[in-house]
Design a protein around this motif. Structure first.
Motif, PDB file in Angstrom:
ATOM      1  N   UNK A 197       0.854  -1.183   0.000  1.00 40.31           N
ATOM      2  CA  UNK A 197       0.000   0.000   0.000  1.00 40.31           C
ATOM      3  C   UNK A 197       0.894   1.239   0.000  1.00 40.31           C
ATOM      4  N   UNK A 198       0.723   2.100  -1.000  1.00 42.56           N
ATOM      5  CA  UNK A 198       1.381   3.406  -1.014  1.00 42.56           C
ATOM      6  C   UNK A 198       0.441   4.393  -0.333  1.00 42.56           C
ATOM      7  N   UNK A 199       0.903   5.010   0.746  1.00 36.92           N
ATOM      8  CA  UNK A 199       0.079   5.939   1.516  1.00 36.92           C
ATOM      9  C   UNK A 199       0.804   7.282   1.562  1.00 36.92           C
ATOM     10  N   UNK A 200       0.369   8.190   0.700  1.00 35.31           N
ATOM     11  CA  UNK A 200       0.966   9.519   0.556  1.00 35.31           C
ATOM     12  C   UNK A 200      -0.069  10.520   1.044  1.00 35.31           C
ATOM     13  N   UNK A 201       0.251  11.231   2.119  1.00 36.20           N
ATOM     14  CA  UNK A 201      -0.754  12.090   2.749  1.00 36.20           C
ATOM     15  C   UNK A 201      -0.087  13.310   3.360  1.00 36.20           C
ATOM     16  N   UNK A 202      -0.920  14.258   3.726  1.00 30.59           N
ATOM     17  CA  UNK A 202      -0.401  15.453   4.372  1.00 30.59           C
ATOM     18  C   UNK A 202      -1.515  16.241   5.016  1.00 30.59           C
ATOM     19  N   UNK A 203      -1.126  17.167   5.873  1.00 28.56           N
ATOM     20  CA  UNK A 203      -2.082  17.966   6.625  1.00 28.56           C
ATOM     21  C   UNK A 203      -1.718  19.436   6.514  1.00 28.56           C
ATOM     22  N   UNK A 204      -2.746  20.277   6.581  1.00 27.23           N
ATOM     23  CA  UNK A 204      -2.553  21.716   6.669  1.00 27.23           C
ATOM     24  C   UNK A 204      -2.827  22.141   8.103  1.00 27.23           C
ATOM     25  N   UNK A 205      -1.757  22.530   8.797  1.00 22.99           N
ATOM     26  CA  UNK A 205      -1.861  23.141  10.112  1.00 22.99           C
ATOM     27  C   UNK A 205      -1.517  24.621   9.975  1.00 22.99           C
ATOM     28  N   UNK A 206      -1.971  25.429  10.911  1.00 23.57           N
ATOM     29  CA  UNK A 206      -1.696  26.856  10.828  1.00 23.57           C
ATOM     30  C   UNK A 206      -0.196  27.122  10.804  1.00 23.57           C
ATOM     31  N   UNK A 207       0.584  26.252  11.448  1.00 22.80           N
ATOM     32  CA  UNK A 207       2.027  26.457  11.482  1.00 22.80           C
ATOM     33  C   UNK A 207       2.756  25.742  10.350  1.00 22.80           C
ATOM     34  N   UNK A 208       2.024  25.197   9.391  1.00 22.75           N
ATOM     35  CA  UNK A 208       2.689  24.667   8.210  1.00 22.75           C
ATOM     36  C   UNK A 208       2.058  23.389   7.694  1.00 22.75           C
ATOM     37  N   UNK A 209       2.264  23.084   6.408  1.00 24.01           N
ATOM     38  CA  UNK A 209       1.752  21.846   5.832  1.00 24.01           C
ATOM     39  C   UNK A 209       2.753  20.705   5.993  1.00 24.01           C
TER      40      UNK A 209
END
Length: 598
Positions: free
Chosen positions: A396-408
């Motif tokens: 499984x390729x799991x490529x993810x990310x989040x946007x936080x106020x202090x940075x992505x």
């Protein structure tokens, strides 16, 4: 949940819409038309209102364009999207074209024997793009003609332009106030003898004014245009309704976007525009009004890319928070039987782990979760139609990310379902060797990403393998997770400078079988001198921002050198020390085992 799993392709859109589009061209006396992915702001990502390429072709990738002729419609995509374009576009209507290997000028010359008039919308193409195309068509009978796109007439249910409210981005996280940024850039303009600079990129505008918005999915940017003057003042062309909660100060004059073109026509003196991001229409308006156009880089691009110390501190905080969320997910995954779960199950669970901190603003992009053959589709996006159930032997390729106020954030890990095979372990280890090589690198000041990219590929090249994407992209600060001009790529020509954040993400993909990608974010830093090194030579290195364990079951220690094994053990020790405490008991136990020495 944040992510939608609605289907991204509609089989009914091809022939009917394409026929109507061609009828519009014929009525306008045109023999072809360029349909880009871009909007009037020329950023990488577009709002639903501007997703014209997807409306016409069904292709939803973040890069590409179409060239529509009477008998053939070419959809140009790079190596990341060559499987996706064939899955989403009607093969009877659209012809995939490998780009940049095939340039649009060469393709047009191969398709058109005599004279032809090919239209393009001057707001949807940059000066540099059209200059290159005109040069490639020189000496032929093919003429490029400015014309508004027919799609806006045909798209009867086109979503309205985005109108999300803008908000102030804290100076403490931005590192400098907008006034300080404007003063610095104004001084740069004055030194160059330029009266003003035109800014069309949403991320540049938001960085300059320390504002953020919500006009683009997954990217907290606000749409607008700006003219920065050499006295530090700004004319901002943005709907006033977006700015009701923002105090920009008297040096920022707000006008309706409808007046932007007229304001360009009133500018005098030398006016800077970036030929790589300014639409053709901007250049035309300036030239018609008598301005002396100076082609130069968008003044925001480089200082935005070289993060201030406060921005880097914020990014480190965001990555530590996100690493705990990802570790919670990995601990859960290790403690469950993945067979029978689906790709959507994993995406939803990971989002739940990120939301638990109450700091998540959004995803930084739609999570890529591809099991088995879906993992070989580099930018695969799972839908209800494609949702695959995990089976024994899958990766499984799991490529993810989040946007936080202090940075992505942006992180990729590959996960096995059951016992992995020898081929998969060998490929994973070679990809990991590439990530390690980039992470350990010391390089002399003045190198660009194109000088370094080969290091991430060497272990793969040695066995006749490679991957069809760059090793890394630049990353913004609570803006786009994809940010130029820096990149780790064979095409990367931007000199790397301290403070630039990049991804480090080599991969390997076996079509129809499996994919592997591993990704950490890194930041360019000054390297300490080494005893015996060349005197007077400055060196740089990469500081790792992402600390999440790699998958031990996929590592073949026999393929690692001593220094590589030492790097992994040191990375895992640091990961354990950073993350332990504050995790669930399940995640703590998994972390301890996952970070034990090889």
């Amino acid at each position: 949940m944040f992510q939608s799993f609605a289907a991204t392709s509609r089989p009914d859109l091809g022939p009917g819409r394409l026929a109507a589009f061609r009828a519009e061209l014929s009525a306008a006396g045109l023999d072809g038309f360029l349909v880009p992915r871009a909007d009037v702001h020329q950023g990488e990502y577009v709002a639903p209102h501007d997703d014209r390429l997807a409306w016409l072709t069904g292709f939803t990738g973040s890069a590409g364009f179409a060239v529509i002729l009477p008998e053939i419609a070419g959809v140009f995509v790079d190596g990341r999207y060559r499987l996706q374009v064939r899955a989403q576009c009607d093969a009877a209507a659209f012809t995939p074209v490998d780009w940049p290997e095939t340039q649009p000028a060469d393709w047009l010359k191969a398709q058109i024997a005599g004279e032809a008039r090919v239209g393009f919308d001057p707001w949807l193409h940059t000066v540099g793009e059209i200059e290159t195309l005109r040069k490639g068509l020189a000496g032929t009978g093919i003429a490029l003609v400015e014309a508004p796109t027919p799609i806006d007439r045909l798209w009867t249910d086109q979503p309205p332009p985005p109108m999300a409210p803008a908000f102030a981005y804290p100076d403490a996280l931005a590192g400098r106030s907008s006034a300080e940024k404007r003063a610095d850039l104004a001084a740069e303009l004055a030194r160059a003898g330029q009266a003003a600079a035109v800014i069309t990129l949403p991320d540049s505008l938001c960085w300059l004014l320390n504002i953020r918005g919500g006009d683009i999915p997954r990217v907290p940017a606000a749409h607008g245009f700006a003219i920065l003057h050499s006295d530090g003042s700004v004319d901002l062309f943005m709907a006033a309704a977006k700015l009701e909660s923002v105090a920009l100060g008297p040096e920022v004059r707000v006008s309706d976007p409808a007046g932007f073109a007229a304001a360009l026509g009133r500018l005098r003196g030398r006016v800077r525009i970036d030929r790589q991001s300014a639409p053709v229409a901007v250049h035309a308006a300036l030239a018609a009004g008598g301005a002396d156009v100076a082609f130069d880089r968008d003044p925001c691009v480089l200082p935005k890319a070289c993060k201030a110390p406060a921005e880097l501190d914020a990014a480190r905080t965001a990555h530590r928070r996100d690493a705990r969320a990802v570790t919670e997910f990995l601990g859960w995954y290790a403690g469950t039987d993945p067979e029978g779960l689906t790709e959507i199950d994993l995406v939803r669970r990971l989002e739940e782990c990120r939301r638990a901190s109450n700091d998540l603003r959004d995803l930084s992009f739609d999570t890529i979760c591809g099991a088995g053959p879906n993992g070989a589709i580099m930018h695969y996006r799972v839908t209800e139609d494609t949702n695959r159930r995990l089976g024994a032997g899958d990766l499984v390729v799991l490529d993810s990310g989040a946007q936080y106020l202090d940075g992505p954030t942006d992180i990729t890990r590959a996960l096995p379902v059951g016992a992995p095979g020898a081929e998969e372990r060998a490929a994973y280890t070679r990809v990991l060797k590439g990530l390690i090589a980039m992470s350990r690198l010391r390089f002399p000041k003045g190198c660009a990403g194109g000088d370094l990219d080969v290091l991430a590929r060497l272990a793969l090249w040695e066995v006749g393998q490679d991957f069809n994407h760059g090793t890394g992209h630049g990353v913004g600060q609570y803006l786009s997770v994809h940010e130029g001009p820096q990149r780790l790529s064979r095409a990367g020509r931007e000199v790397l400078k301290p403070g630039m954040i990049l991804s480090n993400e080599p991969g390997y993909y076996r079509d129809g079988a499996f994919g592997i990608r591993l990704e950490n974010l890194i930041v360019v830093a000054v390297a300490p001198p080494l005893e015996g090194g060349d005197p007077g030579r400055d060196w740089l290195c990469f500081e790792t921002l992402t600390y999440v364990p790699f998958e031990r079951r996929l590592i073949d220690p026999g393929l690692l050198g001593e220094a590589e094994r030492a790097w992994i053990d040191a990375y895992h020790r640091e990961t354990h020390d950073r993350l332990t405490g504050g995790l669930s008991a399940e995640a703590e136990a998994w972390l301890a085992a996952a970070t034990a020495p090889l």
